[in-house]
Structures are given as C-alpha cells and as structure tokens.
Design a protein around this motif. Sequence first.
Motif, PDB file in Angstrom:
ATOM      1  N   PRO A 299       0.821  -1.212   0.000  1.00  0.00           N
ATOM      2  CA  PRO A 299       0.000   0.000   0.000  1.00  0.00           C
ATOM      3  C   PRO A 299       0.859   1.269   0.000  1.00  0.00           C
ATOM      4  O   PRO A 299       1.606   1.524   0.942  1.00  0.00           O
ATOM      5  N   LEU A 300       0.766   2.029  -1.083  1.00  0.00           N
ATOM      6  CA  LEU A 300       1.464   3.307  -1.177  1.00  0.00           C
ATOM      7  C   LEU A 300       0.651   4.419  -0.515  1.00  0.00           C
ATOM      8  O   LEU A 300       1.197   5.423  -0.063  1.00  0.00           O
ATOM      9  N   GLY A 301      -0.649   4.238  -0.514  1.00  0.00           N
ATOM     10  CA  GLY A 301      -1.552   5.241   0.041  1.00  0.00           C
ATOM     11  C   GLY A 301      -2.977   4.744  -0.133  1.00  0.00           C
ATOM     12  O   GLY A 301      -3.216   3.567  -0.394  1.00  0.00           O
ATOM     13  N   ALA A 302      -3.930   5.652  -0.017  1.00  0.00           N
ATOM     14  CA  ALA A 302      -5.336   5.289  -0.187  1.00  0.00           C
ATOM     15  C   ALA A 302      -6.132   6.507  -0.638  1.00  0.00           C
ATOM     16  O   ALA A 302      -5.759   7.653  -0.365  1.00  0.00           O
ATOM     17  N   LEU A 303      -7.222   6.239  -1.327  1.00  0.00           N
ATOM     18  CA  LEU A 303      -8.150   7.270  -1.795  1.00  0.00           C
ATOM     19  C   LEU A 303      -9.522   7.018  -1.193  1.00  0.00           C
ATOM     20  O   LEU A 303      -9.908   5.862  -0.975  1.00  0.00           O
ATOM     21  N   SER A 304     -10.257   8.083  -0.967  1.00  0.00           N
ATOM     22  CA  SER A 304     -11.639   7.910  -0.514  1.00  0.00           C
ATOM     23  C   SER A 304     -12.533   8.967  -1.147  1.00  0.00           C
ATOM     24  O   SER A 304     -12.089  10.062  -1.495  1.00  0.00           O
ATOM     25  N   VAL A 305     -13.785   8.598  -1.295  1.00  0.00           N
ATOM     26  CA  VAL A 305     -14.851   9.547  -1.629  1.00  0.00           C
ATOM     27  C   VAL A 305     -15.692   9.662  -0.371  1.00  0.00           C
ATOM     28  O   VAL A 305     -16.223   8.660   0.129  1.00  0.00           O
ATOM     29  N   THR A 306     -15.787  10.869   0.139  1.00  0.00           N
ATOM     30  CA  THR A 306     -16.397  11.097   1.452  1.00  0.00           C
ATOM     31  C   THR A 306     -17.586  12.035   1.339  1.00  0.00           C
ATOM     32  O   THR A 306     -17.553  13.025   0.594  1.00  0.00           O
TER      33      THR A 306
END
Length: 259
Positions: free
Chosen positions: A216-223
């Motif tokens: 895991p390099l990072g993460a994205l979210s729709v909030t």
Amino acid sequence: MNKQDGGDGTVGKALAVLDQVAAVGRPVRFTEVLSDSVHPKATLYRLLQTLVSQGMLAYDNHQQTYSLGMRLVRLAHAAWRQSSLAPIARPFIEELAKTAGETVHLAQLDNGQVLYVDKRNAASPIEMFSQAGKVGPCYCTGVGKAMMAFLDEPALSQVLEKQSFYRYTPNTLTSSEEMHSELAGIRKDGVAFDREEHEPGIICIATPILSTSGRPLGALSVTTSTQRKSLKHLESFRPVLLETAAKTAAAAENWQFPG
C-alpha cells in the motif's frame, strides 16, 4: 498533548518539543509549553532556544510566544514533493472529485496513523475533521482501514499496536479482533467503508493505492455525509474510485516510496 520524552538523545527531545508546540495550533508561551513538558525549566528553555536558532521555531519578542518557523515551511514543501503521493495523484483526484461531486481524500500511513496529504472538496463542502496535513487514526477511517488491509502481517501487527481503539461513535471498532475480521473483508472486497466510525454523519468509500508488489502506497476515498448520501449510494463510486487508484499506482511506479 502527550508528556513524552524523545527517545533519541538531544535531537529526539528537541523534536518532541517541536511536536508539542505544533500540536497547540497557535503561538504558545513558554509557561504553556512548560506545563505540559517532561523537561526541567532550564532544559526546556535550552531546547526551545536551539529550535529558534535553527529556524525550526520563531520567537515573537513582543508577544513572548513561540510558533513554527519558516524553515519548517521549506522542509514541508520539499517533503511534499519528494515523499508524498500528492503531486503524482493530483490530476487523478481532481478528476475523481469532479466526477463524484463529493470530497476526495488522498492519504498515506505515517507511524501507524493516517496522514492526509491532499484533499479535494465537493462543490458544496462538508465540515469534517480531515484536512491536508492532518493526522488521524487508522482503525476508524476508510483510508486507514484500506491501507491496513493490505499490509503484510509483521507491518499490520505493528500498526495495530499503535491504535488507541478509542470509541469515537457507537459504530467505532474497538479491538484488534474486530479489526482483523473487518480487514479480511476489505482484502476480499477491495474497498473499505467508514460507517460513521470517526465522526457522526460522515461516511466514505475508500480503496488502497497498491504497488506492483501489492504494497500500500496510500489510499483514496470519496467522502460525504449521511444527509447527502447513503452507504448504498457510495457503492456507485466503486468503479471510478478503483480506476483512479489504478491510474495513480501506475503513475507512481517509479516513485521512491519512503520507508
């Protein structure tokens, strides 16, 4: 603020004092720092003077307050360019925010916590905790759980040990056992949800940005908020969220990811 001593000699002590000043969020007087410090008055004063002389803190003679120094600003910009996914991901998350019409977060792991490195607000922003540069808990945020789910077992154990498991809302998971069950589902499904686990009324769908080796390099979210959408509505963002994560991962393939 925590009354913690730096564990790496003088440098560790000075950095702990720097963190303490930064955590206040405003210029702070010596007496305020002293009241929450593990150091004797003379030692604390010496550490503060060193930080000022090195440009890490600034001292206002008139107000008699300490604040973060401009050297930190330069270092922050350099770190943002060199150690953050944000410059690589920016065009992709901007497009995601336009498509979704909701707030998009980009986050990375930082010493067992979530560091928000970029944020794109919806046309009608919602008041929430997360801001670029803020640190939040892993165990009760969508981006945190998405990254944790794809850590190898030694790294996951280390991260879990650093979680407070404080119950922010009635939906917050509060034990490692609950987390292991949740993370297994996320690994299988490819997405994580924040079901009002950190803030009442705030929900999200998140997915990790994975390297070719699955790291895991990072993460994205729709909030969004429960006043605007439901968790079922958030499901509709799954395809574009996964596509954005894949594009970001491909663009980051040659990026020297910090350990």
